[in-house]
Design a protein around this motif. Structure first.
Motif, PDB file in Angstrom:
ATOM      1  N   THR A  72     -11.107  13.755   9.211  1.00  0.00           N
ATOM      2  CA  THR A  72     -11.360  14.604   8.041  1.00  0.00           C
ATOM      3  C   THR A  72     -12.806  14.447   7.571  1.00  0.00           C
ATOM      4  O   THR A  72     -13.454  13.437   7.886  1.00  0.00           O
ATOM      5  N   ARG A 117     -14.070  16.361  16.607  1.00  0.00           N
ATOM      6  CA  ARG A 117     -13.642  17.549  15.869  1.00  0.00           C
ATOM      7  C   ARG A 117     -13.122  17.147  14.491  1.00  0.00           C
ATOM      8  O   ARG A 117     -12.367  16.195  14.352  1.00  0.00           O
ATOM      9  N   VAL A 118     -13.540  17.885  13.487  1.00  0.00           N
ATOM     10  CA  VAL A 118     -13.167  17.582  12.112  1.00  0.00           C
ATOM     11  C   VAL A 118     -12.221  18.667  11.610  1.00  0.00           C
ATOM     12  O   VAL A 118     -12.479  19.859  11.782  1.00  0.00           O
ATOM     13  N   SER A 119     -11.132  18.217  11.002  1.00  0.00           N
ATOM     14  CA  SER A 119     -10.181  19.180  10.414  1.00  0.00           C
ATOM     15  C   SER A 119     -10.311  19.110   8.895  1.00  0.00           C
ATOM     16  O   SER A 119     -10.888  18.173   8.353  1.00  0.00           O
ATOM     17  N   ASN A 120      -9.715  20.065   8.221  1.00  0.00           N
ATOM     18  CA  ASN A 120      -9.792  20.063   6.773  1.00  0.00           C
ATOM     19  C   ASN A 120      -8.733  19.170   6.138  1.00  0.00           C
ATOM     20  O   ASN A 120      -8.635  19.074   4.922  1.00  0.00           O
ATOM     21  N   GLY A 121      -7.896  18.541   6.957  1.00  0.00           N
ATOM     22  CA  GLY A 121      -6.908  17.597   6.441  1.00  0.00           C
ATOM     23  C   GLY A 121      -5.602  18.232   6.017  1.00  0.00           C
ATOM     24  O   GLY A 121      -4.695  17.555   5.557  1.00  0.00           O
ATOM     25  N   THR A 122      -5.482  19.539   6.185  1.00  0.00           N
ATOM     26  CA  THR A 122      -4.225  20.212   5.819  1.00  0.00           C
ATOM     27  C   THR A 122      -3.439  20.518   7.077  1.00  0.00           C
ATOM     28  O   THR A 122      -3.984  20.624   8.166  1.00  0.00           O
ATOM     29  N   THR A 123      -2.142  20.654   6.919  1.00  0.00           N
ATOM     30  CA  THR A 123      -1.287  21.018   8.049  1.00  0.00           C
ATOM     31  C   THR A 123      -0.696  22.382   7.788  1.00  0.00           C
ATOM     32  O   THR A 123      -0.434  22.784   6.643  1.00  0.00           O
TER      33      THR A 123
END
Length: 142
Positions: free
Chosen positions: A2, A133-139
């Motif tokens: 994140t 790779r970075v995600s926004n932390g939401t599923t």
């Protein structure tokens, strides 16, 4: 991964670099070297915690990377750029430590001994935070 994790990495590494940079100026933490390393700038030369070769310029570099990390941790873009730069720069420094003519950075900064593996380790961890790779932390919900 994140954005918060990347920012936290920059903050923690920045704090560590500042602490190590300051410690390098405290004689109690620096063991005098047994032999001359061929440094043109040998003021403050020794082994930090008895392991890592440093001198005053090396300590200033640690402080600079520390302050950079602290400032970069304020935003995701800065933190990611910091992690990427640290990954590349510290990989280059580690390789320089393996090359005899470059192991003292032209007589300015010692990069040999335990610094080599430490610089490779710092570069590897920074690469994970800088290039993964970075995600926004939401599923996604069904």
């Amino acid at each position: 991964m994140t954005p918060a994790a990347v920012r936290t990495f920059a903050l923690i590494l920045g704090i560590v670099f500042v602490v190590v940079g300051i410690a390098g100026f405290i004689p109690a933490f620096v063991v005098a070297p047994a032999t001359d390393a061929g440094l043109a700038l040998d003021h403050g030369h020794g082994r930090l915690f008895g392991l890592f070769p440093v001198n005053w310029l090396h300590n200033l570099v640690h402080l600079a990377f520390g302050v950079w990390g602290l400032v970069a941790s304020r935003g995701f873009g800065g933190a990611r750029g910091y992690a990427r730069a640290v990954a590349v720069i510290y990989a280059v420094l580690a390789v320089m430590g393996l090359i005899p003519v470059l192991r003292t950075t032209f007589g300015l900064i010692p990069l040999y001994g335990h610094d080599i593996w430490l610089h490779f380790a710092i570069a590897a961890v920074a690469a994970v935070f800088g290039f993964m790779r970075v995600s926004n932390g939401t599923t996604a919900r069904p």
